[in-house]
Motif scaffolding. Structure first.
Motif, mmCIF file in Angstrom:
data_model
loop_
_atom_site.group_PDB
_atom_site.id
_atom_site.type_symbol
_atom_site.label_atom_id
_atom_site.label_comp_id
_atom_site.label_asym_id
_atom_site.label_seq_id
_atom_site.Cartn_x
_atom_site.Cartn_y
_atom_site.Cartn_z
ATOM 1 N N GLN A 84 4.382 0.676 1.814
ATOM 2 C CA GLN A 84 3.231 0.255 1.010
ATOM 3 C C GLN A 84 3.669 -0.261 -0.367
ATOM 4 O O GLN A 84 3.117 -1.237 -0.867
ATOM 5 N N GLU A 85 4.662 0.387 -0.959
ATOM 6 C CA GLU A 85 5.184 -0.112 -2.241
ATOM 7 C C GLU A 85 5.837 -1.474 -2.036
ATOM 8 O O GLU A 85 5.668 -2.397 -2.836
ATOM 9 N N TYR A 86 6.592 -1.590 -0.944
ATOM 10 C CA TYR A 86 7.292 -2.842 -0.668
ATOM 11 C C TYR A 86 6.301 -3.977 -0.392
ATOM 12 O O TYR A 86 6.482 -5.105 -0.873
ATOM 13 N N VAL A 87 5.252 -3.696 0.383
ATOM 14 C CA VAL A 87 4.228 -4.711 0.675
ATOM 15 C C VAL A 87 3.641 -5.246 -0.635
ATOM 16 O O VAL A 87 3.435 -6.447 -0.793
ATOM 17 N N GLU A 88 3.391 -4.364 -1.585
ATOM 18 C CA GLU A 88 2.835 -4.817 -2.858
ATOM 19 C C GLU A 88 3.801 -5.780 -3.551
ATOM 20 O O GLU A 88 3.409 -6.857 -4.008
#
Ligand code: SF4
Length: 239
Positions: A41-45
């Motif tokens: 989720q952090e990476y997607v952002e």
């Protein structure tokens, strides 16, 4: 108008050529440390914000090259009465933004605004449907997006959805006010495609490193079958 049409064509060709460089290998080299350390989720952002930044900068390049400049200024918000549909990746970006940057008071206000919007839309238009009739009925209400601040600026500007970033008015904001988007406004679909293309390659890089099926990530975060209307997809219990 012919100038605008030629700009759209030029932009499409330019986006196609430029985005080709953002391969899975590019993301591995540029975001390798994030890929190794961050949860998905952090990476997607990070991948989303980077992809948007590139696509928007390519539109700006074309505007400068053609010497045609959009009229979208801070405080002009007529287009914020349009229904905006978002992907799961966009929902995550918005939730992260609220949790990271909003004060407790701002969170309370946005929760209230979202709930009020949902209530108003349900009572005036009914349940959300992905049909052109629902879209027309939605537009007729002239309801402003709950993320629009009292100052007329978007409260999640840096994290706003793709549709809000790739839509520009070139002649006069009054046409947006009249909801006449036919001739002078452009939704840069090629820029949207650049963002999808880059997100795909960003996810492939992540999937390859972590030994995950890339299709699983795509379906979860970017698949347009999971698209939802912005004020309904943001769950107020998430912040
Ligand atoms: S997210 Fe921001 S830019 Fe998009 S419709 Fe809402 S207020 Fe407007």
């Amino acid at each position: 108008m012919d100038e605008l049409k030629s700009m759209v064509l030029e932009s499409a060709a330019y986006q196609q050529k430029q985005r080709a460089q953002y391969t899975p290998r590019f993301f591995m080299e540029r975001f390798g440390e994030l890929i190794k350390k961050q949860d998905i989720q952090e990476y997607v952002e990070n991948a989303f914000l980077f992809s948007c930044e590139i696509a928007e900068s390519l539109v700006t390049d074309i505007e400068i090259n053609k010497n045609i400049h959009n009229k979208c200024l801070k405080g002009c918000s007529h287009c914020c009465t349009q229904p905006i549909q978002i992907l799961e990746a966009e929902r995550i970006v918005i939730i992260n933004k609220i949790n990271r940057d909003f004060s407790p008071e701002d969170k309370r206000k946005i929760k209230h605004a979202i709930k009020q919007f949902q209530k108003d839309l349900r009572s005036k238009v009914g349940a959300v449907k992905h049909t052109s009739k629902f879209r027309q009925d939605y537009l007729k209400q002239g309801l402003y997006c709950p993320f629009l601040g009292e100052d007329g600026a978007c409260s999640i500007y840096n994290s706003r959805p793709i549709n809000c970033r790739t839509y520009y008015e070139y002649i006069s904001p009054e046409s947006c006010e009249r909801q006449d988007y036919s001739d002078t406004s452009i939704a840069f679909e090629d820029a949207q495609f650049t963002i999808y293309f880059m997100l795909k390659n960003a996810l492939i890089a992540y999937a390859e490193y972590h030994g995950i099926d890339y299709i699983f990530l795509w379906d979860r975060y970017v698949n347009k079958n999971n698209i939802e209307l912005l004020p309904f997809s943001v769950n107020t219990n998430d912040f």
